[in-house]
Design a protein around this motif. Structure first.
Motif, PDB file in Angstrom:
ATOM      1  N   PHE A 197     -52.080   6.481   0.404  1.00  0.00           N
ATOM      2  CA  PHE A 197     -50.615   6.369   0.431  1.00  0.00           C
ATOM      3  C   PHE A 197     -50.212   5.236   1.357  1.00  0.00           C
ATOM      4  O   PHE A 197     -50.715   5.150   2.475  1.00  0.00           O
ATOM      5  CB  PHE A 197     -49.973   7.670   0.920  1.00  0.00           C
ATOM      6  CG  PHE A 197     -48.469   7.573   0.962  1.00  0.00           C
ATOM      7  CD1 PHE A 197     -47.709   7.969  -0.119  1.00  0.00           C
ATOM      8  CD2 PHE A 197     -47.826   7.051   2.075  1.00  0.00           C
ATOM      9  CE1 PHE A 197     -46.326   7.849  -0.094  1.00  0.00           C
ATOM     10  CE2 PHE A 197     -46.444   6.921   2.103  1.00  0.00           C
ATOM     11  CZ  PHE A 197     -45.697   7.324   1.014  1.00  0.00           C
ATOM     12  N   HIS A 254     -44.812   9.441  -9.174  1.00  0.00           N
ATOM     13  CA  HIS A 254     -45.139   8.327  -8.292  1.00  0.00           C
ATOM     14  C   HIS A 254     -43.893   7.537  -7.912  1.00  0.00           C
ATOM     15  O   HIS A 254     -43.821   6.951  -6.822  1.00  0.00           O
ATOM     16  CB  HIS A 254     -46.155   7.418  -8.990  1.00  0.00           C
ATOM     17  CG  HIS A 254     -46.787   6.410  -8.103  1.00  0.00           C
ATOM     18  ND1 HIS A 254     -46.246   5.167  -7.894  1.00  0.00           N
ATOM     19  CD2 HIS A 254     -47.932   6.452  -7.364  1.00  0.00           C
ATOM     20  CE1 HIS A 254     -47.022   4.478  -7.071  1.00  0.00           C
ATOM     21  NE2 HIS A 254     -48.046   5.225  -6.731  1.00  0.00           N
ATOM     22  N   CYS A 259     -42.657   9.609  -4.802  1.00  0.00           N
ATOM     23  CA  CYS A 259     -43.651   9.624  -3.736  1.00  0.00           C
ATOM     24  C   CYS A 259     -44.834   8.785  -4.185  1.00  0.00           C
ATOM     25  O   CYS A 259     -45.544   9.154  -5.129  1.00  0.00           O
ATOM     26  CB  CYS A 259     -44.096  11.058  -3.434  1.00  0.00           C
ATOM     27  SG  CYS A 259     -45.498  11.166  -2.293  1.00  0.00           S
ATOM     28  N   SER A 266     -47.829   8.273  -3.687  1.00  0.00           N
ATOM     29  CA  SER A 266     -49.209   8.677  -3.466  1.00  0.00           C
ATOM     30  C   SER A 266     -50.043   8.302  -4.683  1.00  0.00           C
ATOM     31  O   SER A 266     -49.587   8.428  -5.829  1.00  0.00           O
ATOM     32  CB  SER A 266     -49.289  10.195  -3.244  1.00  0.00           C
ATOM     33  OG  SER A 266     -50.634  10.635  -3.294  1.00  0.00           O
ATOM     34  N   ASN A 309     -50.193  10.789  -7.552  1.00  0.00           N
ATOM     35  CA  ASN A 309     -49.057  11.051  -8.433  1.00  0.00           C
ATOM     36  C   ASN A 309     -49.090  10.170  -9.677  1.00  0.00           C
ATOM     37  O   ASN A 309     -49.857   9.215  -9.767  1.00  0.00           O
ATOM     38  CB  ASN A 309     -47.752  10.886  -7.659  1.00  0.00           C
ATOM     39  CG  ASN A 309     -47.489  12.046  -6.722  1.00  0.00           C
ATOM     40  OD1 ASN A 309     -48.048  13.139  -6.901  1.00  0.00           O
ATOM     41  ND2 ASN A 309     -46.661  11.833  -5.716  1.00  0.00           N
ATOM     42  N   ARG A 362     -42.960  14.103  -0.581  1.00  0.00           N
ATOM     43  CA  ARG A 362     -42.092  13.337   0.295  1.00  0.00           C
ATOM     44  C   ARG A 362     -42.208  11.828   0.054  1.00  0.00           C
ATOM     45  O   ARG A 362     -43.314  11.306  -0.117  1.00  0.00           O
ATOM     46  CB  ARG A 362     -42.443  13.635   1.752  1.00  0.00           C
ATOM     47  CG  ARG A 362     -42.227  15.070   2.174  1.00  0.00           C
ATOM     48  CD  ARG A 362     -42.834  15.316   3.550  1.00  0.00           C
ATOM     49  NE  ARG A 362     -42.238  14.442   4.549  1.00  0.00           N
ATOM     50  CZ  ARG A 362     -41.277  14.810   5.387  1.00  0.00           C
ATOM     51  NH1 ARG A 362     -40.790  16.049   5.340  1.00  0.00           N
ATOM     52  NH2 ARG A 362     -40.801  13.971   6.269  1.00  0.00           N
ATOM     53  N   PRO A 363     -41.100  11.114   0.075  1.00  0.00           N
ATOM     54  CA  PRO A 363     -41.166   9.655  -0.052  1.00  0.00           C
ATOM     55  C   PRO A 363     -41.993   8.982   1.037  1.00  0.00           C
ATOM     56  O   PRO A 363     -42.516   7.881   0.824  1.00  0.00           O
ATOM     57  CB  PRO A 363     -39.695   9.237   0.022  1.00  0.00           C
ATOM     58  CG  PRO A 363     -38.929  10.420  -0.471  1.00  0.00           C
ATOM     59  CD  PRO A 363     -39.700  11.612   0.026  1.00  0.00           C
ATOM     60  N   ASP A 364     -42.144   9.635   2.202  1.00  0.00           N
ATOM     61  CA  ASP A 364     -42.959   9.042   3.268  1.00  0.00           C
ATOM     62  C   ASP A 364     -44.409   9.510   3.223  1.00  0.00           C
ATOM     63  O   ASP A 364     -45.227   9.101   4.052  1.00  0.00           O
ATOM     64  CB  ASP A 364     -42.350   9.327   4.648  1.00  0.00           C
ATOM     65  CG  ASP A 364     -42.315  10.814   5.003  1.00  0.00           C
ATOM     66  OD1 ASP A 364     -42.815  11.643   4.195  1.00  0.00           O
ATOM     67  OD2 ASP A 364     -41.784  11.153   6.076  1.00  0.00           O
ATOM     68  N   GLY A 365     -44.767  10.370   2.277  1.00  0.00           N
ATOM     69  CA  GLY A 365     -46.143  10.815   2.110  1.00  0.00           C
ATOM     70  C   GLY A 365     -46.682  11.704   3.205  1.00  0.00           C
ATOM     71  O   GLY A 365     -47.881  11.973   3.251  1.00  0.00           O
ATOM     72  N   THR A 413     -40.564  20.094   5.090  1.00  0.00           N
ATOM     73  CA  THR A 413     -40.091  19.373   3.908  1.00  0.00           C
ATOM     74  C   THR A 413     -39.018  20.187   3.183  1.00  0.00           C
ATOM     75  O   THR A 413     -39.199  21.382   2.924  1.00  0.00           O
ATOM     76  CB  THR A 413     -41.268  19.090   2.955  1.00  0.00           C
ATOM     77  OG1 THR A 413     -42.207  18.249   3.639  1.00  0.00           O
ATOM     78  CG2 THR A 413     -40.813  18.420   1.673  1.00  0.00           C
ATOM     79  N   HIS A 467     -38.014  15.892  -7.793  1.00  0.00           N
ATOM     80  CA  HIS A 467     -39.176  15.635  -8.645  1.00  0.00           C
ATOM     81  C   HIS A 467     -39.010  16.316 -10.004  1.00  0.00           C
ATOM     82  O   HIS A 467     -39.317  15.718 -11.049  1.00  0.00           O
ATOM     83  CB  HIS A 467     -40.461  16.130  -7.973  1.00  0.00           C
ATOM     84  CG  HIS A 467     -41.050  15.156  -7.004  1.00  0.00           C
ATOM     85  ND1 HIS A 467     -41.936  14.160  -7.375  1.00  0.00           N
ATOM     86  CD2 HIS A 467     -40.887  15.036  -5.664  1.00  0.00           C
ATOM     87  CE1 HIS A 467     -42.296  13.469  -6.308  1.00  0.00           C
ATOM     88  NE2 HIS A 467     -41.682  13.975  -5.250  1.00  0.00           N
TER      89      HIS A 467
END
Length: 350
Positions: A174, A231, A234, A236, A239, A265-268, A274, A282
Motif C-alpha cells: 500500500f 481499489h 483504498c 491496497s 483490492n 480506509r483510504p490511508d490503508g 475505522t 465501498h
C-alpha cells in the motif's frame, strides 16, 4: 428485533480453532469462546446463517498481518510452503469442519449445493461451504483436489498472498497496483479447468492481477472475489481495480466486502476506530460497478483487524443498520447480506 440473515463470504475461524482450541474445537465453537470474532452463540446473535469457512495453511513463522500498521508499506511475504506443510494443516482443519457437521443433530451443516444450503438455513442450522485459501495441500496432479471435493470442498482460492505451485499471490502493498508479478503456472491453469469441471467457486481475492486475468481467460464460471474491496477507494494491492470489477460484472460474478480496515480506509491503516461509513462507501461503489445482484459481505472474521464498532460476528447488525440509515431498502439489504451469495453459489456449485 431479529437480525437480518447474513451469509458471509469469508472467515478464518477454523485456523483459530486449530491453533487455540485443538483439545476440543467442536465444543469451543458450539459453546462459544471469549476471543476472536466467530463462534456459534455470537453467530446467532448477529444473524449469521452461513458462509464460506476458509481453510488457510498457516505460515511456519507467524507474522501478524492484522496488527495495527502491519499492512501499510511493503511487508515481506512468507516463503512457499512444502506440500507436506500445506497438507498437514489443511487436513486438520477439514477434520474440524467435518467433526462440527458430522452429526445429524449438529447445529452446523456442511453444504454441497444450493438445495442443501436452503434446507440447513430453513431449520436454523449454520450452513457452511468448505473453502480453501491457498492450495498448498494439493499436488500438481490434482489427486488431492478430487479427495477434498469428495469430502465437501466447493470453493478454492488457488493462492493466498504467498506463491505456490499454482501461481503468485498479491502482496500486502500500500499504496500499490495489484499488477505485481507473474500469473498462473501451467499447474494453476490445470487447477482452474478442474474446478470448472467439478463445479467449484474459484476465489480471486488473493491472486495478483496477472493471475486474475489468467482465470478470466480460462474459466467458464462466474468470477468471484469472496473478500476484496474497491481499489479506487483504498489503493491496497489486495483490492480490485475498476477493470477487474467490470470483468466480474460481465461474468455475472460476485464480490464480498472485506471488513479488514487496511483494505477499507483510504490511508490503508489497520485501525479499529475505522468508521462504518467507509464500509458503506465501498458498498455504494461496488454496487455502482457490479449491480445490486453481485455484491455481498466477505468479512474476513478471525483473519483481520475489523472496525471496533462491529467487533465480532455479533455486530453484523451495526452494518445493516448503517445501510438502512443510508436509505438502502430492506429488500436490497437482504440481497447484499444473504441472497446474492446463495444465488451465486447456485450458479457455480449447483
Amino acid at each position: 428485533m431479529t437480525p437480518i440473515p447474513v451469509f458471509d463470504g469469508h472467515n478464518d475461524v477454523l485456523l483459530r480453532l486449530l491453533t487455540d482450541y485443538a483439545a476440543d474445537p467442536t465444543k469451543a465453537f458450539i459453546e462459544g469462546t471469549k476471543d476472536g470474532h466467530l463462534d456459534l452463540p455470537r453467530a446467532r446473535a448477529g444473524g449469521l446463517v452461513g458462509g464460506f469457512f476458509a481453510i488457510f495453511p498457516p505460515n511456519p513463522k507467524k507474522t501478524d498481518f492484522t496488527a495495527p500498521g502491519a499492512i501499510g508499506g511493503n511487508p515481506p511475504l512468507p516463503e512457499q510452503l512444502t506440500l507436506e506443510q500445506g497438507r498437514q494443516s489443511t487436513l486438520a482443519m477439514v477434520r474440524i469442519l467435518l467433526d462440527l457437521t458430522r452429526s445429524p443433530d449438529s447445529p452446523v451443516a456442511l453444504c454441497r449445493n444450493r438445495a442443501e444450503l436452503d434446507a440447513a438455513i430453513a431449520v436454523g442450522k449454520l450452513a457452511t461451504i468448505m473453502h480453501i485459501e491457498g492450495a498448498e495441500a494439493i499436488d500438481a496432479n490434482l489427486d488431492m483436489l478430487e479427495v477434498l471435493y469428495a469430502a465437501g470442498l466447493r470453493s478454492i482460492g488457488p493462492v493466498w498472498s504467498r506463491s505456490n505451485i499454482f501461481g503468485h499471490g498479491v502482496p500486502f502493498h500500500f499504496p500499490a497496483s495489484p499488477d505485481i508479478g507473474p500469473g498462473l503456472t501451467a499447474a494453476g491453469k490445470d487447477l482452474v479447468r478442474a474446478c470448472n469441471r467439478l463445479g467449484m467457486v474459484i476465489d480471486l481475492s488473493h491472486l495478483n492481477e496477472a493471475g486474475f486475468w489468467d482465470v478470466a481467460r480460462l474459466s467458464t464460471a462466474p468470477l468471484v472475489a469472496t473478500h476484496s474491496n474497491a481499489h479506487a477507494i483504498c489503493a491496497s494491492a489486495r483490492n480490485l481495480t475498476d477493470k477487474q470489477l467490470a470483468a466480474i460484472a460481465e461474468s455475472n460474478g460476485m464480490v464480498g466486502l472485506n471488513f479488514a480496515t487496511g483494505f477499507l480506509r483510504p490511508d490503508g491503516a489497520m485501525r479499529g476506530d475505522t468508521a462504518i461509513d467507509i464500509m458503506v462507501r465501498h458498498l455504494d461503489y461496488l454496487i455502482e460497478k457490479l449491480g445490486e445482484g453481485r455484491v455481498g459481505f466477505g468479512s474476513d472474521f478471525d483473519g483481520a483487524n475489523i472496525p471496533s464498532a462491529i467487533g465480532s460476528v455479533a455486530g453484523l447488525p451495526v452494518l445493516t443498520d448503517a445501510l438502512k440509515a443510508r436509505g438502502y431498502s430492506d429488500a436490497l439489504i437482504r440481497r447484499l447480506a444473504c441472497g446474492n451469495w446463495l444465488d451465486l453459489l447456485e450458479r457455480t456449485i449447483g
